[in-house]
Scaffold this active site. Structure first.
Site, PDB file in Angstrom:
ATOM      1  N   SER A 148      63.086  28.187  28.157  1.00 32.51           N
ATOM      2  CA  SER A 148      62.319  26.914  27.800  1.00 32.51           C
ATOM      3  C   SER A 148      63.076  27.029  27.051  1.00 32.51           C
ATOM      4  CB  SER A 148      60.449  27.381  28.182  1.00 32.51           C
ATOM      5  OG  SER A 148      59.802  25.735  28.176  1.00 32.51           O
ATOM      6  N   HIS A 190      61.317  23.697  33.165  1.00 31.51           N
ATOM      7  CA  HIS A 190      59.808  24.186  33.924  1.00 31.51           C
ATOM      8  C   HIS A 190      59.601  22.655  35.209  1.00 31.51           C
ATOM      9  CE1 HIS A 190      57.472  27.251  31.265  1.00 31.51           C
ATOM     10  NE2 HIS A 190      58.387  26.367  30.408  1.00 31.51           N
ATOM     11  N   GLU A 217      60.965  27.489  37.013  1.00 33.41           N
ATOM     12  CA  GLU A 217      60.558  28.266  36.117  1.00 33.41           C
ATOM     13  C   GLU A 217      61.050  30.217  36.838  1.00 33.41           C
ATOM     14  OE1 GLU A 217      56.562  28.378  35.899  1.00 33.41           O
ATOM     15  OE2 GLU A 217      56.781  26.621  33.975  1.00 33.41           O
TER      16      GLU A 217
END
Length: 291
Positions: A148, A190, A217
């Site tokens: 992330s 994401h 993801e």
């Protein structure tokens, strides 16, 4: 000079995985499915000393570092990697602490957790800790792994803001400098779940030399020698190549107006597919045309 280290960038959702669930131990087989066969296991397998490698978790991007760090330690322990610690860096001066630098010097792997990538770069950018990271990645059998925010910050250019819904309106995407482990790419995370394709389009049309990488993801890229990329994990990697763009209205429309782009190239990668940053060649691992 050829890069000796490896870069593993992950799209998210592995941040805490199922390890924060109250019934984690009751559903151990289900919860470990991703970790045993997926990205964290691949990180261990790619490292210099495998399960005996020294792993440091860096929680700087997170606003709940005391929760996130131990979850990663637990995840790696379940994969038989016991030599794991957490480095808590919340202030810039800590990134110059000799004891902290000694921990980094001994590390074979660092894992940067999710959170706020601007927090990550503003605290670590230009510090002795950052400089040592770059040196180890360039010159040692060392792994930088980031999920992330830790992935978004890995490249030289970094997206730090921009709504998914309005991202193809001029000025909606904000870009700044990242940690600089890899040049000429920009990474968004994401990606599939949050509909961020427009963010990457705008980032690439502004400078088509930069390759856009969108990570789903539970999905990532293993980058070796600084230019060889392999898709890992269970989902999709979207590649946005702007080198063949023929036209756009980017410089003629006002801020907040829609952007048009002609001849943007988009590739989709899944597990084991490879992409070479030098010649922009995608090889599909299970191609229907391979005899």
């Amino acid at each position: 000079m050829e890069v000796k280290g490896k870069l593993i960038v992950i799209g998210g959702a592995v941040d805490k995985g199922s390890f924060t669930e109250a019934d984690y131990n009751l559903n151990l087989v289900h919860n470990l499915n991703f970790f045993e066969t997926g990205i964290l296991k691949r990180i261990i397998d790619e490292s210099k000393h495998k399960e005996k490698s020294r792993i440091e978790i860096i929680t700087t991007a997170s606003h709940i570092p005391k929760e996130v760090g131990p979850e990663y330690v637990k995840a790696f322990h379940h994969l038989n990697a016991e030599n794991v610690g957490v480095i808590y860096l919340a202030k810039r001066e800590q990134a110059s602490d000799p004891e902290v630098l000694d921990l980094l010097k001994a590390a074979d792997i660092v894992v940067f957790t999710g959170g706020d990538q601007l927090r990550l770069t503003s605290i670590l950018g230009g510090t002795p800790f950052h400089n040592m990271l770059l040196d180890k990645y360039q010159n040692e059998e060392f792994i930088y792994a980031g999920t992330s925010a830790g992935a978004a910050a890995a490249s030289n250019a970094m997206i730090y803001q921009g709504s998914s819904q309005e991202a193809l309106l001029k000025g909606e995407v904000k870009i700044t400098s990242g940690l600089g482990f890899i040049n000429d790419v920009i990474i968004d995370t994401h990606f599939v779940q949050r509909g961020r394709i427009g963010r990457l389009f705008q980032a690439v049309v502004g400078n088509p030399k930069v390759l856009g990488i969108g990570l789903g993801e539970d999905t990532g890229l293993l980058i070796t020698e600084g230019h060889k990329m392999e898709a890992i994990g269970s989902g999709l990697v979207i590649i946005v190549d702007g080198l063949q763009i023929k036209d756009t209205n980017l410089t003629t429309v006002e801020l907040g107006q829609p952007i048009s782009i002609k001849n943007m190239i988009v590739h989709v990668m899944s597990q084991y597919d490879t992409y070479n940053l030098k010649n922009h060649d995608l090889v599909i691992h299970s191609s229907q045309y391979i005899e």
